[in-house]
Design a protein around this motif. Structure first.
Motif, PDB file in Angstrom:
ATOM      1  N   ALA A 116      23.635   2.669   7.262  1.00  0.00           N
ATOM      2  CA  ALA A 116      24.807   2.941   7.450  1.00  0.00           C
ATOM      3  C   ALA A 116      25.539   4.009   6.483  1.00  0.00           C
ATOM      4  N   LEU A 117      24.802   4.498   5.507  1.00  0.00           N
ATOM      5  CA  LEU A 117      25.163   5.538   4.703  1.00  0.00           C
ATOM      6  C   LEU A 117      24.862   6.894   5.462  1.00  0.00           C
ATOM      7  N   ALA A 118      23.618   6.726   5.899  1.00  0.00           N
ATOM      8  CA  ALA A 118      22.876   7.897   6.996  1.00  0.00           C
ATOM      9  C   ALA A 118      24.031   8.066   8.118  1.00  0.00           C
ATOM     10  N   PRO A 127      17.862  -9.502   0.017  1.00  0.00           N
ATOM     11  CA  PRO A 127      18.173 -10.880   0.908  1.00  0.00           C
ATOM     12  C   PRO A 127      18.094 -10.639   2.233  1.00  0.00           C
ATOM     13  N   ALA A 128      17.924 -11.840   2.945  1.00  0.00           N
ATOM     14  CA  ALA A 128      18.054 -11.826   4.331  1.00  0.00           C
ATOM     15  C   ALA A 128      19.276 -11.074   5.166  1.00  0.00           C
ATOM     16  N   ALA A 129      20.464 -11.242   4.312  1.00  0.00           N
ATOM     17  CA  ALA A 129      21.680 -10.638   4.910  1.00  0.00           C
ATOM     18  C   ALA A 129      21.625  -9.025   4.730  1.00  0.00           C
ATOM     19  N   GLY A 130      20.897  -8.614   3.789  1.00  0.00           N
ATOM     20  CA  GLY A 130      20.697  -7.020   3.541  1.00  0.00           C
ATOM     21  C   GLY A 130      19.710  -6.341   4.254  1.00  0.00           C
ATOM     22  N   THR A 131      19.054  -6.987   5.358  1.00  0.00           N
ATOM     23  CA  THR A 131      17.989  -6.201   6.007  1.00  0.00           C
ATOM     24  C   THR A 131      17.990  -6.163   7.398  1.00  0.00           C
ATOM     25  N   ASP A 132      17.353  -5.163   8.174  1.00  0.00           N
ATOM     26  CA  ASP A 132      17.274  -5.092   9.411  1.00  0.00           C
ATOM     27  C   ASP A 132      16.138  -5.768  10.098  1.00  0.00           C
ATOM     28  N   ALA A 141       0.943  -1.276  -0.037  1.00  0.00           N
ATOM     29  CA  ALA A 141       0.155  -0.032  -0.073  1.00  0.00           C
ATOM     30  C   ALA A 141       0.836   1.201  -0.040  1.00  0.00           C
ATOM     31  N   LEU A 142       0.331   2.395   0.051  1.00  0.00           N
ATOM     32  CA  LEU A 142       0.809   3.455  -0.077  1.00  0.00           C
ATOM     33  C   LEU A 142       1.835   3.926   0.997  1.00  0.00           C
ATOM     34  N   GLU A 143       1.254   3.470   2.241  1.00  0.00           N
ATOM     35  CA  GLU A 143       2.049   3.428   3.439  1.00  0.00           C
ATOM     36  C   GLU A 143       3.365   2.657   3.431  1.00  0.00           C
ATOM     37  N   ASP A 144       3.399   1.739   2.569  1.00  0.00           N
ATOM     38  CA  ASP A 144       4.688   1.036   2.554  1.00  0.00           C
ATOM     39  C   ASP A 144       5.905   1.659   1.698  1.00  0.00           C
ATOM     40  N   VAL A 145       5.547   2.840   1.174  1.00  0.00           N
ATOM     41  CA  VAL A 145       6.544   3.575   0.213  1.00  0.00           C
ATOM     42  C   VAL A 145       7.151   4.455   0.783  1.00  0.00           C
ATOM     43  N   TYR A 146       8.278   4.504   0.776  1.00  0.00           N
ATOM     44  CA  TYR A 146       9.127   5.762   1.309  1.00  0.00           C
ATOM     45  C   TYR A 146       9.411   6.718   0.406  1.00  0.00           C
ATOM     46  N   CYS A 147       9.118   8.000   0.542  1.00  0.00           N
ATOM     47  CA  CYS A 147       8.716   9.132  -0.372  1.00  0.00           C
ATOM     48  C   CYS A 147       9.485  10.537  -0.243  1.00  0.00           C
ATOM     49  N   GLU A 148      10.349  10.966  -1.532  1.00  0.00           N
ATOM     50  CA  GLU A 148      10.960  12.012  -1.263  1.00  0.00           C
ATOM     51  C   GLU A 148      10.654  12.713  -2.727  1.00  0.00           C
ATOM     52  N   PRO A 196       7.331  -9.029   3.393  1.00  0.00           N
ATOM     53  CA  PRO A 196       7.357  -7.710   4.205  1.00  0.00           C
ATOM     54  C   PRO A 196       7.996  -6.587   3.351  1.00  0.00           C
ATOM     55  N   ALA A 197       7.531  -5.278   3.562  1.00  0.00           N
ATOM     56  CA  ALA A 197       7.931  -4.125   3.240  1.00  0.00           C
ATOM     57  C   ALA A 197       9.188  -3.558   4.002  1.00  0.00           C
ATOM     58  N   LEU A 198      10.025  -3.242   3.747  1.00  0.00           N
ATOM     59  CA  LEU A 198      11.160  -2.784   4.490  1.00  0.00           C
ATOM     60  C   LEU A 198      11.235  -1.155   4.879  1.00  0.00           C
ATOM     61  N   PRO A 199      11.703  -1.002   5.897  1.00  0.00           N
ATOM     62  CA  PRO A 199      11.987   0.539   6.336  1.00  0.00           C
ATOM     63  C   PRO A 199      13.118   0.956   5.366  1.00  0.00           C
ATOM     64  N   ILE A 200      13.095   2.314   5.145  1.00  0.00           N
ATOM     65  CA  ILE A 200      14.100   3.103   4.300  1.00  0.00           C
ATOM     66  C   ILE A 200      15.711   2.606   4.955  1.00  0.00           C
ATOM     67  N   ASP A 201      15.681   2.464   5.968  1.00  0.00           N
ATOM     68  CA  ASP A 201      16.961   2.290   6.782  1.00  0.00           C
ATOM     69  C   ASP A 201      17.439   0.818   6.011  1.00  0.00           C
TER      70      ASP A 201
END
Length: 442
Positions: free
Chosen positions: A416-418, A257-262, A220-227, A347-352
Motif C-alpha cells: 500500500a505504501l509503495a 498475523p494473517a490479517a497483515g499478509t498477502d 535462507a539468504l534468498e528469503d531476505v529482502y535486502c537494500e 513462510p517467509a513473506l515478500p517485501i510487499d
C-alpha cells in the motif's frame, strides 16, 4: 585426582579471529581445562600458507596446509576460513568423523544452513555459531535457550559495524557517503571492496540466522529482502535529523498475523535489511561507531537489547571460545549435540507484505489545495499520515515558491505504501520525490 580427558581442537583459518582463538587456547589452557573438565589441545591450524606473517606469534609446528587430515583426527573443529568452499566440505567431513563444529561463517549458514543442521543432527554432534552474528554479543544462545519459553514477535538489529560507522559519521559530521566510507576504510572498519557491507549482504546473512532461531523455521539468504546504504545521501541524513530521526541499516525479522499478509491469509515472517529511520529516543538510535546491537520484542519478556562490539579479532574470538567451551562440556558429560530448534514451517513473506511506516520527502508547488490533494490520495490508498511538515522555499531570482513536505505515515503494508508513493509521483503539483525511507519505532 582423576586424570582429565584431552580433546583435540582443529582450527581452520588463522586470520584476525583465528589467531586470537589460537592465542587463548594456548595462554588460557589451564583455566579452560578447569571450566570444561577436559584439556583442550590445539592439534593444528590449517592455512593456505604456513609461512605467512601473522599478528600473533604462534608455534610454527602447529601450521599445516592439510586441512582434511587435521579434521579427521579432531574432537572439535573451529571453522574460521569464511566463504562457501572448502569450508562447507570440511565441516561436513568433521561431522562424518564425529567432531563437533564451531563456526563464525554467516555466509555459509545463511546459504546452506539447513543442510548443515541436518547433517549435524544425523551425526549426533553439536554445531555452534554464536560468532556468526554480532561478534562478541551473546545473542544466539539467549534467543535459542533463554527465550525458548517465550514467543518472540520482532527482532531489530544493527549487525554490521561498517555501515553503522559510516551512517554515524554522516549523522555526526555531515559527511557525504563516499567520504565516510573512505574514513571507514582508513580506520580498517571497511574492506578495500566494501560491497558485502554497504550493499547489505553481510547483514542479510545475519538476518536469516536471527530469523531462523527466533521463529523456529529455517530461513535462507534468498528469503531476505535486502537494500544497502550506498544511496543514502547527506541530505537524507540532515532531513532525518531535522525531523528527530537517525538513519540506521537494520536487519528486521518479525512475525505478521494473517490479517497483515498477502499470502492467502496465512501468517508469516518478514525478513528484511534496509536503511531505516529511528526516533532518536529509540535505544538503537544511540548505537554509535562500529558497535552492534540487537533489539528483541517478546510477548512475555517485553523489550530486550543486547549491545557490544560486533567485530574485531579479540571480541569475536570471545564468542568462538564460548561455543568451544559448551561443545567441550557436552563431550565430557555426554548427550546429543545441540544445533537448532525448529517446530514447523512459517513462510517467509515478500517485501510487499511487510508492515512498516514510510518517511517521504516531497518538493511540491506552493499553491492552495496541494496539501489536501496529497492527503486525499494517501487516504484513497488506505495509508494514514501521522506527521506532515512543510517548509517554504523562495527562489530569489524567479520569485517562484515551492514547498518541501516531509511526511511520516502510520504503519501499513509495504504494498500500500509503495502504491501511494507511485501515485504521488503522478500528481501535477509534485516537482520531485526527494526521499523515501522506511521508519520503525514510531
Amino acid at each position: 585426582m582423576t586424570e582429565l580427558r584431552t580433546l583435540k581442537v582443529a582450527l581452520l583459518g588463522c586470520g584476525n579471529v583465528g589467531a586470537q582463538v589460537a592465542r587463548i587456547l594456548i595462554d588460557d589452557a589451564e583455566s579452560l581445562a578447569s571450566r570444561t573438565g577436559a584439556r583442550l589441545e590445539l592439534s593444528g591450524i590449517a592455512v593456505r600458507n604456513v609461512d605467512a606473517p601473522r599478528d600473533v606469534e604462534l608455534p610454527h609446528e602447529l601450521f599445516t596446509a592439510d586441512a582434511e587430515t587435521l579434521v579427521k583426527d579432531a574432537d572439535v573443529v573451529i571453522e574460521l576460513m569464511g566463504g562457501i568452499e572448502p569450508a562447507r566440505s570440511l565441516i561436513l567431513s568433521a561431522f562424518r568423523h564425529g567432531a563437533c563444529v564451531v563456526t563464525g561463517n554467516k555466509a555459509l549458514l545463511a546459504l546452506d544452513g539447513p543442510t548443515l543442521y541436518e547433517e549435524a543432527d544425523k551425526a549426533g554432534v553439536q554445531l555452534s555459531y554464536e560468532a556468526a552474528v554480532a561478534g562478541a554479543i551473546p545473542i544466539l544462545r539467549p534467543i535459542r535457550d533463554s527465550l525458548s519459553g517465550d514467543r518472540i514477535t520482532r527482532v531489530l538489529g544493527i549487525v554490521n559495524g561498517t555501515t553503522n560507522f559510516i551512517l554515524d559519521q554522516m549523522d555526526s559530521t555531515g559527511a557525504q557517503f563516499a567520504d565516510a566510507l573512505a574514513e571507514a576504510q582508513r580506520l580498517g572498519y571497511a574492506e578495500a571492496d566494501p560491497t558485502a557491507d554497504v550493499e547489505g549482504h553481510d547483514a542479510a546473512a545475519k538476518a536469516a540466522i536471527l530469523a531462523s532461531l527466533s521463529f523456529h523455521t529455517r530461513f535462507a539468504l534468498e528469503d531476505v529482502y535486502c537494500e544497502g546504504i550506498s544511496s543514502v545521501s547527506a541530505a537524507d541524513i540532515a532531513a532525518a535529523k531535522d525531523a528527530g530521526f537517525v538513519i540506521k541499516l537494520l536487519a528486521i525479522a518479525e512475525k505478521l498475523p494473517a490479517a497483515g499478509t498477502d499470502t492467502d491469509g496465512k501468517p508469516g515472517v518478514s525478513v528484511r535489511v534496509h536503511p531505516t529511520l529511528l526516533p532518536r529516543e529509540h535505544p538503537l538510535a544511540a548505537v554509535r561507531g562500529a558497535f552492534n546491537a540487537v533489539f528483541i520484542e517478546a510477548e512475555n519478556a517485553g523489550e530486550l537489547m543486547f549491545y557490544g562490539q560486533g567485530a574485531g579479532g579479540t571480541p569475536t574470538a570471545s564468542a568462538v571460545m564460548g561455543d568451544l567451551v559448551s561443545a567441550a562440556r557436552r563431550l565430557v558429560l555426554g548427550g546429543p549435540g545441540r544445533t537448532e530448534t525448529t517446530t514447523g514451517h512459517v513462510p517467509a513473506l515478500p517485501i510487499d507484505a511487510a508492515i512498516t511506516s514510510y518517511y517521504i520527502g516531497l518538493d511540491v508547488a506552493d499553491q492552495p489545495g496541494v496539501l489536501a490533494r496529497i492527503a486525499q490520495l494517501f487516504a484513497e490508498h488506505g495509508v494514514s499520515i501521522e506527521i506532515m511538515r512543510q517548509t517554504i522555499h523562495r527562489d530569489a531570482d524567479s520569485k517562484v515558491e515551492s514547498a518541501e513536505l516531509r511526511i511520516v505515515t502510520h504503519r501499513a503494508s509495504e504494498a500500500a505504501l509503495a502504491a501511494t508513493v507511485q501515485a504521488v509521483k503522478g500528481l501535477d503539483v509534485i516537482n520531485s520525490v526527494t526521499s523515501v525511507l522506511r521508519v520503525e519505532g514510531v
